[in-house]
Design a protein around this motif. Sequence first.
Motif, PDB file in Angstrom:
ATOM      1  N   PHE A  80      11.587  -1.100 -20.001  1.00 58.96           N
ATOM      2  CA  PHE A  80      10.527  -1.430 -20.952  1.00 58.96           C
ATOM      3  C   PHE A  80       9.252  -0.689 -20.555  1.00 58.96           C
ATOM      4  N   PRO A  81       8.372  -0.356 -21.525  1.00 59.87           N
ATOM      5  CA  PRO A  81       7.121   0.338 -21.199  1.00 59.87           C
ATOM      6  C   PRO A  81       6.222  -0.552 -20.349  1.00 59.87           C
ATOM      7  N   ALA A  82       5.685   0.019 -19.280  1.00 62.36           N
ATOM      8  CA  ALA A  82       4.793  -0.733 -18.400  1.00 62.36           C
ATOM      9  C   ALA A  82       3.352  -0.447 -18.773  1.00 62.36           C
ATOM     10  N   SER A  83       2.469  -1.399 -18.524  1.00 64.84           N
ATOM     11  CA  SER A  83       1.058  -1.193 -18.791  1.00 64.84           C
ATOM     12  C   SER A  83       0.506  -0.174 -17.824  1.00 64.84           C
ATOM     13  N   SER A  84      -0.501   0.584 -18.254  1.00 64.57           N
ATOM     14  CA  SER A  84      -1.052   1.663 -17.432  1.00 64.57           C
ATOM     15  C   SER A  84      -2.476   1.311 -17.005  1.00 64.57           C
ATOM     16  N   PRO A  85      -2.917   1.852 -15.860  1.00 66.86           N
ATOM     17  CA  PRO A  85      -4.287   1.634 -15.413  1.00 66.86           C
ATOM     18  C   PRO A  85      -5.272   2.250 -16.396  1.00 66.86           C
ATOM     19  N   PRO A 117       0.809  -1.220   0.000  1.00 68.93           N
ATOM     20  CA  PRO A 117       0.000   0.000   0.000  1.00 68.93           C
ATOM     21  C   PRO A 117       0.845   1.275   0.000  1.00 68.93           C
ATOM     22  N   LYS A 118       2.056   1.201   0.567  1.00 68.00           N
ATOM     23  CA  LYS A 118       2.927   2.367   0.610  1.00 68.00           C
ATOM     24  C   LYS A 118       3.341   2.815  -0.784  1.00 68.00           C
ATOM     25  N   MET A 119       3.317   1.903  -1.745  1.00 71.32           N
ATOM     26  CA  MET A 119       3.847   2.184  -3.078  1.00 71.32           C
ATOM     27  C   MET A 119       2.774   2.297  -4.155  1.00 71.32           C
ATOM     28  N   ASP A 120       1.513   2.070  -3.795  1.00 74.76           N
ATOM     29  CA  ASP A 120       0.443   2.061  -4.797  1.00 74.76           C
ATOM     30  C   ASP A 120       0.381   3.362  -5.595  1.00 74.76           C
ATOM     31  N   TYR A 121       0.664   4.488  -4.935  1.00 72.30           N
ATOM     32  CA  TYR A 121       0.503   5.793  -5.589  1.00 72.30           C
ATOM     33  C   TYR A 121       1.385   5.953  -6.814  1.00 72.30           C
ATOM     34  N   LYS A 122       2.502   5.258  -6.868  1.00 69.92           N
ATOM     35  CA  LYS A 122       3.442   5.458  -7.973  1.00 69.92           C
ATOM     36  C   LYS A 122       2.898   4.953  -9.309  1.00 69.92           C
ATOM     37  N   ALA A 123       1.940   4.043  -9.259  1.00 72.53           N
ATOM     38  CA  ALA A 123       1.363   3.514 -10.496  1.00 72.53           C
ATOM     39  C   ALA A 123       0.495   4.538 -11.212  1.00 72.53           C
ATOM     40  N   ARG A 124       0.178   5.650 -10.556  1.00 75.52           N
ATOM     41  CA  ARG A 124      -0.720   6.644 -11.138  1.00 75.52           C
ATOM     42  C   ARG A 124      -0.063   7.472 -12.232  1.00 75.52           C
ATOM     43  N   TYR A 125       1.260   7.554 -12.213  1.00 72.82           N
ATOM     44  CA  TYR A 125       1.956   8.483 -13.105  1.00 72.82           C
ATOM     45  C   TYR A 125       2.357   7.758 -14.380  1.00 72.82           C
ATOM     46  N   GLN A 126       1.589   8.028 -15.431  1.00 78.35           N
ATOM     47  CA  GLN A 126       1.726   7.280 -16.678  1.00 78.35           C
ATOM     48  C   GLN A 126       1.963   8.206 -17.865  1.00 78.35           C
ATOM     49  N   PRO A 127       2.613   7.693 -18.920  1.00 79.56           N
ATOM     50  CA  PRO A 127       3.194   6.354 -19.021  1.00 79.56           C
ATOM     51  C   PRO A 127       4.524   6.291 -18.276  1.00 79.56           C
ATOM     52  N   GLN A 128       4.909   5.086 -17.897  1.00 76.42           N
ATOM     53  CA  GLN A 128       6.157   4.904 -17.189  1.00 76.42           C
ATOM     54  C   GLN A 128       6.874   3.654 -17.683  1.00 76.42           C
ATOM     55  N   ASP A 129       8.163   3.627 -17.457  1.00 75.68           N
ATOM     56  CA  ASP A 129       8.988   2.468 -17.785  1.00 75.68           C
ATOM     57  C   ASP A 129       9.345   1.741 -16.503  1.00 75.68           C
ATOM     58  N   HIS A 130       9.469   0.422 -16.615  1.00 74.82           N
ATOM     59  CA  HIS A 130       9.952  -0.401 -15.522  1.00 74.82           C
ATOM     60  C   HIS A 130      11.276  -1.035 -15.945  1.00 74.82           C
ATOM     61  N   LEU A 131      12.116  -1.303 -14.974  1.00 70.97           N
ATOM     62  CA  LEU A 131      13.416  -1.912 -15.250  1.00 70.97           C
ATOM     63  C   LEU A 131      13.346  -3.411 -15.002  1.00 70.97           C
ATOM     64  N   GLY A 132      13.652  -4.180 -16.043  1.00 66.94           N
ATOM     65  CA  GLY A 132      13.664  -5.631 -15.927  1.00 66.94           C
ATOM     66  C   GLY A 132      15.039  -6.186 -16.227  1.00 66.94           C
ATOM     67  N   PRO A 133      15.178  -7.495 -16.274  1.00 64.65           N
ATOM     68  CA  PRO A 133      16.475  -8.124 -16.528  1.00 64.65           C
ATOM     69  C   PRO A 133      17.103  -7.712 -17.862  1.00 64.65           C
TER      70      PRO A 133
END
Length: 256
Positions: A245-250, A225-241
């Motif tokens: 890469f572009p992350a899916s947005s709500p 719950p502490k981190m849920d707010y960060k998903a609101r800011y779109q579009p965003q990239d996530h770091l993977g292996p």
Amino acid sequence: MTRHPTDTPQFYLTAPSPCPYLPGRQERKVFTHLVGSRAQVLNDVLTQGGFRRSQNIAYRPACENCRACISIRVRVDDFRWTRSFRRLWKRNADIVGSTSEPAPSSQQYDLFRRYLDARHAHGGMSDMTVLDYAMMVEDTHVETMLVEYRRRGPDTFLNGRGTGPLLAVALTDRLSDGLSMVYSFFDPDAQSRSLGTHLILDHVERARALGLPYVYLGYWVKGSPKMDYKARYQPQDHLGPRGWFPASSPDDDPVD
């Protein structure tokens, strides 16, 4: 006196400790020192590689059986101004943020303490003294700045600064490709302003004005719950292996 090499960074691993985001799990971090003439370049490379900065330390999670912490960055040029974001931006039109060198002040610490006591009374930073705070702000070898937010005054259009009590503060690193929000805090009594959201929106606009493509927001942890707010800011990239890469947005429009 301990000496830290400045040409070739040395990396270290912390001992396991309770995870602050997911109950019942243990966390470990890998870290290195950001010191010397190459600190700025190293901070750039490491932030782009998923590290975060705290004073002159760069760290990232290195948990043995968990990969829940995901580094995220907001894409500035494509940022989606939702209806609720626009309403909030208009609501806070009377606030201005002015930048300065990373120098601590008593006003900052007073606001910092009020913020911790109201929002994170039992967190890992709750016992920070004024000296600890000063070190957090000024103990750095990289390009960083403080942004202080106050109400607009009669001279704001001339000097770019606000007036009156301090409402919020952001400690922010300048990178080659973006702004990295290291730490921010705000007046816990000004709930109607949603100042935490406003600070991120303001950094998106600051990055845009500087021609920088990203705002780095640190880690997002699904299920925390502490981190849920960060998903609101779109579009965003996530770091993977394999890199960013572009992350899916709500699909829904966030509500304040």
